[in-house]
Design a protein around this motif. Structure first.
Motif, PDB file in Angstrom:
ATOM      1  N   CYS A 338     -25.856 -13.417 -29.792  1.00 23.93           N
ATOM      2  CA  CYS A 338     -25.327 -13.376 -31.148  1.00 23.93           C
ATOM      3  C   CYS A 338     -25.015 -14.781 -31.623  1.00 23.93           C
ATOM      4  CB  CYS A 338     -24.069 -12.517 -31.199  1.00 23.93           C
ATOM      5  SG  CYS A 338     -22.781 -13.078 -30.042  1.00 23.93           S
ATOM      6  N   THR A 339     -24.811 -14.899 -32.921  1.00 27.45           N
ATOM      7  CA  THR A 339     -24.357 -16.171 -33.500  1.00 27.45           C
ATOM      8  C   THR A 339     -23.019 -16.025 -34.202  1.00 27.45           C
ATOM      9  OG1 THR A 339     -25.634 -15.730 -35.511  1.00 27.45           O
ATOM     10  CG2 THR A 339     -26.709 -17.041 -33.790  1.00 27.45           C
ATOM     11  N   SER A 340     -22.649 -14.774 -34.532  1.00 32.06           N
ATOM     12  CA  SER A 340     -21.347 -14.528 -35.177  1.00 32.06           C
ATOM     13  C   SER A 340     -20.935 -13.091 -34.901  1.00 32.06           C
ATOM     14  CB  SER A 340     -21.433 -14.768 -36.683  1.00 32.06           C
ATOM     15  OG  SER A 340     -22.250 -13.789 -37.301  1.00 32.06           O
ATOM     16  N   ASP A 341     -19.666 -12.785 -35.188  1.00 34.88           N
ATOM     17  CA  ASP A 341     -19.161 -11.432 -34.961  1.00 34.88           C
ATOM     18  C   ASP A 341     -19.953 -10.386 -35.731  1.00 34.88           C
ATOM     19  OD1 ASP A 341     -17.255 -12.538 -33.360  1.00 34.88           O
ATOM     20  OD2 ASP A 341     -15.536 -12.095 -34.660  1.00 34.88           O
ATOM     21  N   ASN A 357     -22.861 -20.140 -20.273  1.00 33.33           N
ATOM     22  CA  ASN A 357     -24.167 -20.644 -19.848  1.00 33.33           C
ATOM     23  C   ASN A 357     -24.937 -21.266 -21.010  1.00 33.33           C
ATOM     24  OD1 ASN A 357     -24.697 -18.348 -21.315  1.00 33.33           O
ATOM     25  ND2 ASN A 357     -26.187 -17.487 -19.871  1.00 33.33           N
ATOM     26  N   GLY A 358     -24.210 -21.657 -22.071  1.00 37.06           N
ATOM     27  CA  GLY A 358     -24.835 -22.266 -23.234  1.00 37.06           C
ATOM     28  C   GLY A 358     -25.249 -21.277 -24.295  1.00 37.06           C
ATOM     29  N   HIS A 359     -25.009 -19.980 -24.078  1.00 40.87           N
ATOM     30  CA  HIS A 359     -25.356 -18.952 -25.048  1.00 40.87           C
ATOM     31  C   HIS A 359     -24.118 -18.141 -25.400  1.00 40.87           C
ATOM     32  CE1 HIS A 359     -29.639 -19.761 -24.471  1.00 40.87           C
ATOM     33  NE2 HIS A 359     -29.421 -19.745 -23.161  1.00 40.87           N
ATOM     34  N   THR A 360     -24.188 -17.435 -26.520  1.00 39.88           N
ATOM     35  CA  THR A 360     -23.089 -16.566 -26.920  1.00 39.88           C
ATOM     36  C   THR A 360     -23.568 -15.118 -26.928  1.00 39.88           C
ATOM     37  OG1 THR A 360     -23.664 -17.055 -29.227  1.00 39.88           O
ATOM     38  CG2 THR A 360     -21.815 -18.263 -28.258  1.00 39.88           C
ATOM     39  N   TYR A 361     -22.659 -14.211 -26.566  1.00 34.39           N
ATOM     40  CA  TYR A 361     -23.005 -12.797 -26.404  1.00 34.39           C
ATOM     41  C   TYR A 361     -21.950 -11.925 -27.055  1.00 34.39           C
ATOM     42  CZ  TYR A 361     -26.031 -14.616 -22.686  1.00 34.39           C
ATOM     43  OH  TYR A 361     -26.982 -15.327 -21.972  1.00 34.39           O
ATOM     44  N   CYS A 362     -22.351 -10.707 -27.440  1.00 34.04           N
ATOM     45  CA  CYS A 362     -21.396  -9.720 -27.915  1.00 34.04           C
ATOM     46  C   CYS A 362     -20.537  -9.274 -26.742  1.00 34.04           C
ATOM     47  CB  CYS A 362     -22.122  -8.524 -28.524  1.00 34.04           C
ATOM     48  SG  CYS A 362     -23.045  -8.901 -30.033  1.00 34.04           S
ATOM     49  N   GLN A 363     -19.202  -9.413 -26.886  1.00 33.72           N
ATOM     50  CA  GLN A 363     -18.288  -9.079 -25.800  1.00 33.72           C
ATOM     51  C   GLN A 363     -17.029  -8.425 -26.366  1.00 33.72           C
ATOM     52  OE1 GLN A 363     -17.876 -12.284 -22.703  1.00 33.72           O
ATOM     53  NE2 GLN A 363     -19.103 -13.487 -24.145  1.00 33.72           N
ATOM     54  N   ILE A 384     -29.311 -13.595 -16.253  1.00 39.31           N
ATOM     55  CA  ILE A 384     -29.214 -14.431 -17.458  1.00 39.31           C
ATOM     56  C   ILE A 384     -28.706 -15.822 -17.113  1.00 39.31           C
ATOM     57  CG2 ILE A 384     -28.905 -12.461 -19.008  1.00 39.31           C
ATOM     58  CD1 ILE A 384     -25.942 -13.099 -19.155  1.00 39.31           C
ATOM     59  N   GLY A 385     -28.742 -16.239 -15.855  1.00 38.94           N
ATOM     60  CA  GLY A 385     -28.352 -17.529 -15.298  1.00 38.94           C
ATOM     61  C   GLY A 385     -28.350 -18.680 -16.304  1.00 38.94           C
ATOM     62  N   ALA A 408     -16.801 -19.690  -7.100  1.00 38.86           N
ATOM     63  CA  ALA A 408     -17.657 -19.912  -5.929  1.00 38.86           C
ATOM     64  C   ALA A 408     -18.678 -21.006  -6.228  1.00 38.86           C
ATOM     65  CB  ALA A 408     -18.359 -18.618  -5.537  1.00 38.86           C
ATOM     66  N   ASN A 409     -19.023 -21.151  -7.492  1.00 35.55           N
ATOM     67  CA  ASN A 409     -19.917 -22.216  -7.953  1.00 35.55           C
ATOM     68  C   ASN A 409     -19.139 -23.069  -8.943  1.00 35.55           C
ATOM     69  OD1 ASN A 409     -21.854 -23.752  -9.416  1.00 35.55           O
ATOM     70  ND2 ASN A 409     -23.452 -22.249  -8.954  1.00 35.55           N
ATOM     71  N   GLN A 410     -19.106 -24.371  -8.712  1.00 34.28           N
ATOM     72  CA  GLN A 410     -18.306 -25.241  -9.575  1.00 34.28           C
ATOM     73  C   GLN A 410     -18.871 -25.344 -10.988  1.00 34.28           C
ATOM     74  OE1 GLN A 410     -18.146 -29.188  -7.956  1.00 34.28           O
ATOM     75  NE2 GLN A 410     -20.257 -29.679  -8.490  1.00 34.28           N
ATOM     76  N   ASN A 411     -20.098 -24.880 -11.200  1.00 33.91           N
ATOM     77  CA  ASN A 411     -20.689 -24.921 -12.538  1.00 33.91           C
ATOM     78  C   ASN A 411     -20.329 -23.703 -13.374  1.00 33.91           C
ATOM     79  OD1 ASN A 411     -22.130 -27.398 -12.114  1.00 33.91           O
ATOM     80  ND2 ASN A 411     -23.613 -26.260 -10.889  1.00 33.91           N
TER      81      ASN A 411
END
Length: 550
Positions: A338-341, A357-363, A384-385, A408-411
């Motif tokens: 997504c880009t907005s609500d 991860n550099g992307h936005t998602y509906c949550q 979706i790494g 567990a992963n510092q990233n």
């Protein structure tokens, strides 16, 4: 009337004692496995079908002095080139089972046993082809029969564990370690035990996990190191989160005197469910305390329930997802970028939020976003790494995450946790990050720092990992008393402010379980029989976690 009151009081006292004794001593008999085996009994006291999983860490080599004397190898006494070692004042040589080797490349300085095939590891262990190390495994259960690692509610499984042996210059002799490993339960699995919601380990159908393969977090684990002629060590760990409540205890048998072991940790019952006997029993109600997790400061009242609750709603194809969502894998989860609500309108995840991860998602970001009986929590989303990605999703309640899981992963970035965020360590000059502090890991070869325990460290006293009981830490009040002096003044104030707040709900819900890797003084239990050969048995009981209110 007075006599009547006395009679009632006597009955109440008798009932109290009966409840206390029954909480510690179960009618399970250790004789089911015979004199040459040690018994591990696992009971499903949940309301759901579970799949048992069990196995150990890499086999430690033992230092053999004679045909009758051996001990766990101590790193500081090992000459990796020759295999020389020490058992106290006595010199010996390293030994492993069958044809496994205790020295050479990739064997952790001679501590672990290297292998190429299962046959190298002897009858009680198997070889992990990825690490080329031997790992203890659980045998097939004696009962129920046939056994496919599945337990229905009220069912129990009895494992009869044979003693390990090593191949030494004195021939094949019993190992100092009888068996070492952990037992956990997989939940929400397919009928054949694959594709589990929690603690999935990629097992084959109707099988245990592979040698040296643990379950995906979160998973509540009962851990054992059973020794032949010395004290057993056992504990419950929440470091990897919790998917079930768990209780473990020695199977009733004559026991030796505790010696130097504190009485609260001698032959007692970690994970014990609330009873009138002990003020530090476990109620397993993590949700009750999460709303009081004080982060990023000890005065914050932010509610982190959505962050730490593990919600699960798996999919195997996009056809199972609501309109506009895509299944990330098989299994995976339904996600929508997504880009907005406004892109998320009309769904039960109405907010457009960063996925780390550099992307936005509906949550979702609150319980009120989710309809029906689903919960707003955090779900690991495969596919979706590139790094491990966690999103706030509506789904079924499946357990509780920990900060160690997320970092567990510092990233990893799991809002509001940035695992790689740089910060000054406890000494105020060197730098560290949340991942190093949460996992108590080494930052680099020149700076062990957070890879050392405050409870036994003297070289890095202000960058060690976590003296939870230090009296200067505001949150020490939630840890069992009696271990504060064990740090001898060592304390990492950065760990106390950045990590300890995320452990409060774990420790308050179960004070006798590990909340982080160096929680030993308040979470390690010991026991043994009073015979020369220690054949004490143990039981593990799984129960449902307390569900948060809807």
């Amino acid at each position: 009337m007075l006599d009547t009151h006395r009679s009632i009081l006597a009955i109440l006292v008798a009932l109290f004692l009966l409840v206390c004794l029954s909480a510690i001593n179960s009618p399970v008999s250790a004789a089911e496995c015979g004199p040459a085996r040690r018994q591990l009994t696992v009971t499903n006291a949940t309301t759901q079908t579970i799949w048992i999983a069990g196995g150990g860490g890499a086999l430690r080599s033992v230092c053999v002095v004679s045909a009758s004397e051996s001990c766990l190898a101590v790193p500081s006494t090992i000459d990796a080139a020759t295999g020389a070692c020490q058992c106290g004042p006595d010199a010996g040589t390293l030994a492993c089972p069958a044809t496994a080797t205790a020295t050479g490349s990739g064997t952790n300085g001679g501590l672990n046993c290297a292998c190429t095939t299962d046959a190298d590891c002897g009858p009680t262990a198997r070889c992990n082809a990825s690490t080329n190390l031997c790992y203890f495994v659980l045998p097939t259960a004696k009962s129920p029969t046939p056994f496919n690692w599945k337990l229905f509610p009220t069912q129990s499984a009895i494992f009869c564990v044979a003693p390990a042996s090593v191949n030494s210059s004195f021939g094949t002799i019993p190992s100092a370690v009888w068996w070492s490993g952990g037992i956990f339960a997989r939940t929400g699995c397919r009928p054949d035990g694959t594709g589990c919601t929690t603690a999935d380990c990629g097992a084959q159908a109707n099988s245990n996990c592979g040698a040296g393969v643990g379950g995906q977090n979160p998973a509540t684990i009962a851990e054992f190191t059973l020794q032949r002629k010395a004290n057993d060590f056992y504990d419950i760990t929440l470091i990897n989160g919790a998917n079930l409540a768990e209780r473990m205890a020695p199977i009733p048998a004559p026991v030796a005197t505790p010696g130097a072991v504190p009485k609260p940790y001698w032959c007692k019952v970690p994970g014990s469910f609330v009873n009138p006997c002990a003020p530090r029993d476990c109620n397993w109600n993590f949700g009750k305390y999460i709303k009081n997790v004080p982060y990023p400061s000890t005065t914050s009242t932010t509610d982190f329930t959505t962050l730490l609750l593990h919600s699960s709603k798996k999919c195997f194809s996009t056809s199972e997802c609501q309109a506009g969502y895509t299944c990330s894998g098989s299994p995976g989860a339904c996600t929508k970028t997504c880009t907005s609500d406004s892109d998320c309108a009309g769904t039960d995840q109405p907010h457009c939020l960063s996925g780390g991860n550099g992307h936005t998602y509906c949550q979702c970001n609150a319980e009120s976003d989710c309809t029906g009986h689903s919960y707003c929590g955090t779900q690991f989303i495969p596919g979706i790494g590139p790094n491990q990605t966690y999103l706030h999703q509506c789904g079924i309640f499946a357990g509780w995450w920990t900060i160690d899981d997320f970092c567990a992963n510092q990233n990893n970035v799991v809002s509001p946790i940035d695992c790689g965020a740089s910060m000054f360590d406890g000494d105020g000059s060197s730098t560290t990050n949340l991942a190093s502090l949460a996992g108590c890991t080494i930052r680099g070869s020149s700076s062990p720092g957070n890879g050392t325990s405050c409870y036994n460290d003297s070289t890095y006293p202000t960058t060690c990992c976590g003296c939870a009981t230090d009296s200067s830490n505001v949150l020490a009040q939630y840890w069992p008393p009696g271990a504060a002096s064990a740090c001898n003044g060592n304390n990492n104030t950065t760990w106390a402010s950045a990590i300890q707040p995320f452990l409060v709900n774990l420790k308050r819900a179960c004070p006798t379980a590990y909340s982080y890797p160096y929680d030993d003084p308040t979470s390690t239990f010991q026991c043994r029989s009073d015979k020369p050969i220690n054949r004490l048995g143990y039981k593990v009981i799984f129960r449902d976690l307390v569900r948060p209110p809807k």
